[in-house]
Motif scaffolding. Structure first.
Motif, PDB file in Angstrom:
ATOM      1  N   TYR A  46      -5.382  -1.336  -6.748  1.00  0.00           N
ATOM      2  CA  TYR A  46      -6.460  -0.488  -6.234  1.00  0.00           C
ATOM      3  C   TYR A  46      -6.039   0.972  -6.319  1.00  0.00           C
ATOM      4  O   TYR A  46      -4.959   1.337  -5.868  1.00  0.00           O
ATOM      5  CB  TYR A  46      -6.754  -0.825  -4.763  1.00  0.00           C
ATOM      6  N   TRP A  47      -6.922   1.782  -6.898  1.00  0.00           N
ATOM      7  CA  TRP A  47      -6.785   3.233  -6.848  1.00  0.00           C
ATOM      8  C   TRP A  47      -7.828   3.649  -5.825  1.00  0.00           C
ATOM      9  O   TRP A  47      -9.026   3.674  -6.145  1.00  0.00           O
ATOM     10  CB  TRP A  47      -7.098   3.868  -8.191  1.00  0.00           C
ATOM     11  N   GLY A  48      -7.390   3.927  -4.599  1.00  0.00           N
ATOM     12  CA  GLY A  48      -8.378   4.122  -3.553  1.00  0.00           C
ATOM     13  C   GLY A  48      -9.212   2.864  -3.470  1.00  0.00           C
ATOM     14  O   GLY A  48      -8.682   1.765  -3.362  1.00  0.00           O
TER      15      GLY A  48
ATOM     16  N   LYS B 221       0.866  -1.174   0.000  1.00  0.00           N
ATOM     17  CA  LYS B 221       0.000   0.000   0.000  1.00  0.00           C
ATOM     18  C   LYS B 221       0.904   1.225   0.000  1.00  0.00           C
ATOM     19  O   LYS B 221       1.758   1.367   0.872  1.00  0.00           O
ATOM     20  CB  LYS B 221      -0.857  -0.034   1.257  1.00  0.00           C
TER      21      LYS B 221
ATOM     22  N   VAL C 199       0.180  11.489  -6.644  1.00  0.00           N
ATOM     23  CA  VAL C 199      -0.496  11.862  -7.888  1.00  0.00           C
ATOM     24  C   VAL C 199       0.155  11.097  -9.033  1.00  0.00           C
ATOM     25  O   VAL C 199       1.362  11.147  -9.212  1.00  0.00           O
ATOM     26  CB  VAL C 199      -0.409  13.380  -8.132  1.00  0.00           C
TER      27      VAL C 199
ATOM     28  N   VAL D  96      -4.215  11.607 -11.417  1.00  0.00           N
ATOM     29  CA  VAL D  96      -5.049  10.917 -10.449  1.00  0.00           C
ATOM     30  C   VAL D  96      -4.329  10.861  -9.106  1.00  0.00           C
ATOM     31  O   VAL D  96      -3.236  10.300  -9.004  1.00  0.00           O
ATOM     32  CB  VAL D  96      -5.386   9.487 -10.910  1.00  0.00           C
ATOM     33  N   SER D  97      -4.939  11.475  -8.097  1.00  0.00           N
ATOM     34  CA  SER D  97      -4.408  11.402  -6.742  1.00  0.00           C
ATOM     35  C   SER D  97      -5.066  10.214  -6.054  1.00  0.00           C
ATOM     36  O   SER D  97      -6.286  10.148  -5.964  1.00  0.00           O
ATOM     37  CB  SER D  97      -4.732  12.694  -5.997  1.00  0.00           C
ATOM     38  N   ALA D  98      -4.244   9.277  -5.592  1.00  0.00           N
ATOM     39  CA  ALA D  98      -4.815   8.062  -5.015  1.00  0.00           C
ATOM     40  C   ALA D  98      -3.843   7.398  -4.052  1.00  0.00           C
ATOM     41  O   ALA D  98      -2.629   7.559  -4.165  1.00  0.00           O
ATOM     42  CB  ALA D  98      -5.177   7.065  -6.125  1.00  0.00           C
ATOM     43  N   VAL D  99      -4.419   6.678  -3.108  1.00  0.00           N
ATOM     44  CA  VAL D  99      -3.647   5.740  -2.290  1.00  0.00           C
ATOM     45  C   VAL D  99      -3.703   4.432  -3.058  1.00  0.00           C
ATOM     46  O   VAL D  99      -4.764   3.826  -3.189  1.00  0.00           O
ATOM     47  CB  VAL D  99      -4.281   5.581  -0.893  1.00  0.00           C
TER      48      VAL D  99
ATOM     49  N   THR E   5      -3.047   0.521  -3.664  1.00  0.00           N
ATOM     50  CA  THR E   5      -2.717  -0.756  -3.044  1.00  0.00           C
ATOM     51  C   THR E   5      -2.463  -1.720  -4.188  1.00  0.00           C
ATOM     52  O   THR E   5      -3.347  -1.964  -5.013  1.00  0.00           O
ATOM     53  CB  THR E   5      -3.857  -1.271  -2.159  1.00  0.00           C
TER      54      THR E   5
ATOM     55  N   ARG F  51      -0.597   8.341  -0.363  1.00  0.00           N
ATOM     56  CA  ARG F  51      -1.252   9.098  -1.423  1.00  0.00           C
ATOM     57  C   ARG F  51      -0.222   9.789  -2.311  1.00  0.00           C
ATOM     58  O   ARG F  51       0.716  10.408  -1.823  1.00  0.00           O
ATOM     59  CB  ARG F  51      -2.221  10.118  -0.818  1.00  0.00           C
TER      60      ARG F  51
END
Lengths: 211, 206
Positions: free
Chosen positions: B140-142, B81, B86, B94-97, B99, B84
């Motif tokens: 996973y993007w978020g 994981k 970009v 795309v801003s995302a955490v 996984t 966050r």
């Protein structure tokens, strides 16, 4: 007898291994609402953001659902917070907030989208002009994600910010979107998250300034 | 007389050797191991964390004292994981955490060669597994997932030791190091490479 014990113990060991790590961790289980959200921004690479001086923002937020035929206007606490946060962010980037009647260079539209699937037809049509379609993927065109993406939630709430160029309408009098932000994930319709989501969207769009 | 005695000695020796060889342990065995795997190369760029969620299990048949063939399977879960960030994408930023996960389930035929006879206290060996692996890719993007599932060719050379619990014990401790390669291509992954460390047990069955 010995053999049976070995056989049983090996089966037990195998079963223990499988139950211990038979399937992978589910990342969605230990994910916070903040972590679940994604902020997508896009811009017209031809646009010169320094050429705009003024902007106007909608006085209410369009609420769009693919279960309803038309968009509704709303002004909840969330919507008020959204309008003020986006206005402040635009002003911090050097743009002057003016009234809609004062011929602003940029128009800021705010939309909440309530999708029961992954696609929605969008035509608010109440700003006083038709939006340039297709650029963002809606209205009309394909959605952001390629078809092999899977959206886990059947009901998804989103919020979009669209900035349109009022200075340079197209030949058929449509306005082109020069910047968009789209928020997806858990809690995007939560008032407490508005400020940080606006912040994140502008932070990742450093070009959006006339300074 | 002396000649006869020599013959007796030789025969006795041969019989003794045969007896040892035949009775050390039955030819069929099963093994179960716990596995830790480190990603390498582009897999490391995708999901860099060492995986502590893994196991292997197999079935082997000794054709003679040193050569064996078998079948094996297993599981390994790579999972990382990232904070966050970009990510520029062709349609926007795309801003995302993120996984990033990959779950691997190999099914391979194996051939192994023991470097010593089975009555030794430590039996080093080399083996190779050739077969397929199910690659379950989920990025996973978020909360949104980009996923792909496919079967790929996989080859896995391995070295290890078997240590019997006593000279003729049908139970052996096993430790091995395995290199896994698959020409798997998905997103940032250009090839699948991992080093897998396993410990476990091997049971010979009558």
């Amino acid at each position: 007898m010995k053999r049976t014990i070995y056989l049983l113990s090996s089966i037990a060991a195998l079963a223990a291994l499988i139950s211990f790590s038979g399937c992978g961790k589910d990342p969605l289980k230990d994910m916070t609402a903040e972590e679940s959200r994604i902020y997508i921004t896009n811009h017209d690479s031809q646009a010169n953001f320094k050429s705009y001086a003024t902007f106007s923002i909608v006085d209410s937020v369009a609420v769009l659902s693919n279960r309803a035929d038309t968009a509704k206007k709303a002004l909840t606490d969330y919507d008020k917070q959204l309008i003020s946060s986006v206005s402040a962010a635009m002003q911090s980037r050097g743009y002057t907030l003016v009234d809609k009647a004062a011929k602003p260079d940029l128009a800021v539209a705010l939309t909440r989208i309530d999708n029961s699937f992954t696609n929605v037809a969008w035509n608010p049509g109440w700003w006083g002009g038709a939006w340039g379609p297709g650029y963002w993927g809606y209205p009309g065109g394909g959605w952001y994600w390629p078809s092999y993406y899977v959206v886990y939630q059947v009901n998804e709430k989103q919020t979009a910010i669209d900035v349109f160029d009022l200075k340079n309408p197209t030949a058929d009098n449509k306005y082109v979107s020069v910047w968009n932000a789209l928020w997806r994930g858990s809690g995007v319709w939560n008032t407490d998250n508005v400020a940080s989501m606006v912040q994140a969207s502008f932070d990742q769009s450093t070009y959006l300034t006339n300074k | 007389m002396k000649k006869i005695l020599n013959w007796i000695m030789i025969f006795a020796g041969v019989f003794a050797a045969q007896a040892v060889s035949a009775q050390v342990r039955p030819p069929l065995s099963i093994d179960v191991n716990y596995s830790v795997a480190s990603p390498l190369g582009s897999l490391k760029d995708y999901s860099g964390k060492t995986s502590f969620r893994g196991w292997t299990a197999g079935l082997q048949y000794m054709l003679n004292d040193q050569l064996s063939v078998g079948l094996r399977t297993g599981f390994q879960d790579f999972n990382e994981k990232l904070p966050r960030a970009v990510y520029p994408d062709k349609l926007g930023d795309v801003s995302a955490v993120q996984t990033r996960t990959l779950q691997v389930i190999p099914i391979q035929a194996t051939a192994g060669w023991a470097f010593t006879k089975p009555d030794k206290p430590v039996i080093p060996y080399a083996a190779v597994g050739v077969g397929v692996a199910n690659m379950d890719y989920k990025k996973y993007w978020g909360q949104f997932v980009e996923s792909d599932n496919s079967w790929q060719f996989m080859v896995s050379p391995e070295v290890g030791v078997n240590i019997p619990f006593g000279q003729a014990s049908p139970v052996l401790f096993n430790a091995n190091v395995r290199y896994n390669y698959s020409p798997y291509k998905m997103g940032d992954i250009t090839n699948f490479n991992s080093v897998q460390y396993s410990v476990g047990f091997k049971f010979h069955l009558n």
